[in-house]
Scaffold this active site. Sequence first.
Site, PDB file in Angstrom:
ATOM      1  N   CYS A   1       8.701 -74.714  -1.929  1.00  0.00           N
ATOM      2  CA  CYS A   1       7.850 -74.941  -3.102  1.00  0.00           C
ATOM      3  C   CYS A   1       8.246 -76.247  -3.797  1.00  0.00           C
ATOM      4  CB  CYS A   1       7.899 -73.743  -4.038  1.00  0.00           C
ATOM      5  SG  CYS A   1       6.531 -73.758  -5.249  1.00  0.00           S
TER       6      CYS A   1
ATOM      7  N   HIS B   1       6.464 -69.428  -0.595  1.00  0.00           N
ATOM      8  CA  HIS B   1       7.750 -68.791  -0.905  1.00  0.00           C
ATOM      9  C   HIS B   1       8.111 -67.739   0.150  1.00  0.00           C
ATOM     10  CE1 HIS B   1       8.899 -70.346  -4.901  1.00  0.00           C
ATOM     11  NE2 HIS B   1       7.594 -70.558  -5.047  1.00  0.00           N
TER      12      HIS B   1
ATOM     13  N   GLU C   1      10.977 -66.626   0.938  1.00  0.00           N
ATOM     14  CA  GLU C   1      12.032 -65.731   0.437  1.00  0.00           C
ATOM     15  C   GLU C   1      11.469 -64.567  -0.358  1.00  0.00           C
ATOM     16  OE1 GLU C   1      11.065 -67.818  -3.256  1.00  0.00           O
ATOM     17  OE2 GLU C   1      11.071 -68.382  -1.139  1.00  0.00           O
TER      18      GLU C   1
END
Length: 241
Positions: A110, A213, A215
């Site tokens: 990001c 994202h 994660e």
Amino acid sequence: MRPIIGISCNIRARDEEFVHELQDRYVQAIKLAGGIAVALPRLDPEEIPDLVQFLDGIVISGGRDIPPDFYGAEPHPATDTDEAMRERVKFEVALVKAMAEANKPVLGICHGCQLLNVAFGGTLVQDIPSQWASPLVHRLPDRPWFAEHEVEILSGSLLWEWLQTPKITVKSAHHQAVAKVGNGLKVVAWAPDGVIEAIEATDGKLVLGVQWHPEAQLEAGHARRLFTAFVQACSQEGKTG
């Protein structure tokens, strides 16, 4: 020995001092992929060479907006940045360049994707809703912020080799994006509205930025494959193999 992966912290000004922050999901993503995560505060430039020797790879984590003067632009009214962010960006730019020079893997997520682009001379779209004609939502207006949309991946790219799929559905939470691509970088993924979603080095170095994202969606196979491939690339076996 498991590879040691540095993850840059976000920095905020609080009570007349800087506070470093790092969401645990970044740490868990690296741990699940077989690496050892180390949170990186802002350090002085003279400390970076020792840090590069210590680390096997780095992740530039998400965060707020890069000050536009870093890429020669005037601030848009929607740009969210401050002096704390300026200090973070100065450190991250120097660290990214040093890691790339040392041929050590770099993954930007990001803000990290945008940071990679700016570090190598690129520019940014400062506000997608007002500057990019598209009905696609890249960030929700309230928590948890994540919008979901598809991303198309360039066949034959490093990202494609790591994920082994031409299309994925991602969790996205950004209002800025890559505009002019930085020197030595190429675009390797796009959203359906044409917004750039991933960039990587053109010279074979393991420098990759993704605008989404991963994660935040470790339940998805493509997110786990991304971190696993990155951590493997950071290991001694990955470097010599």
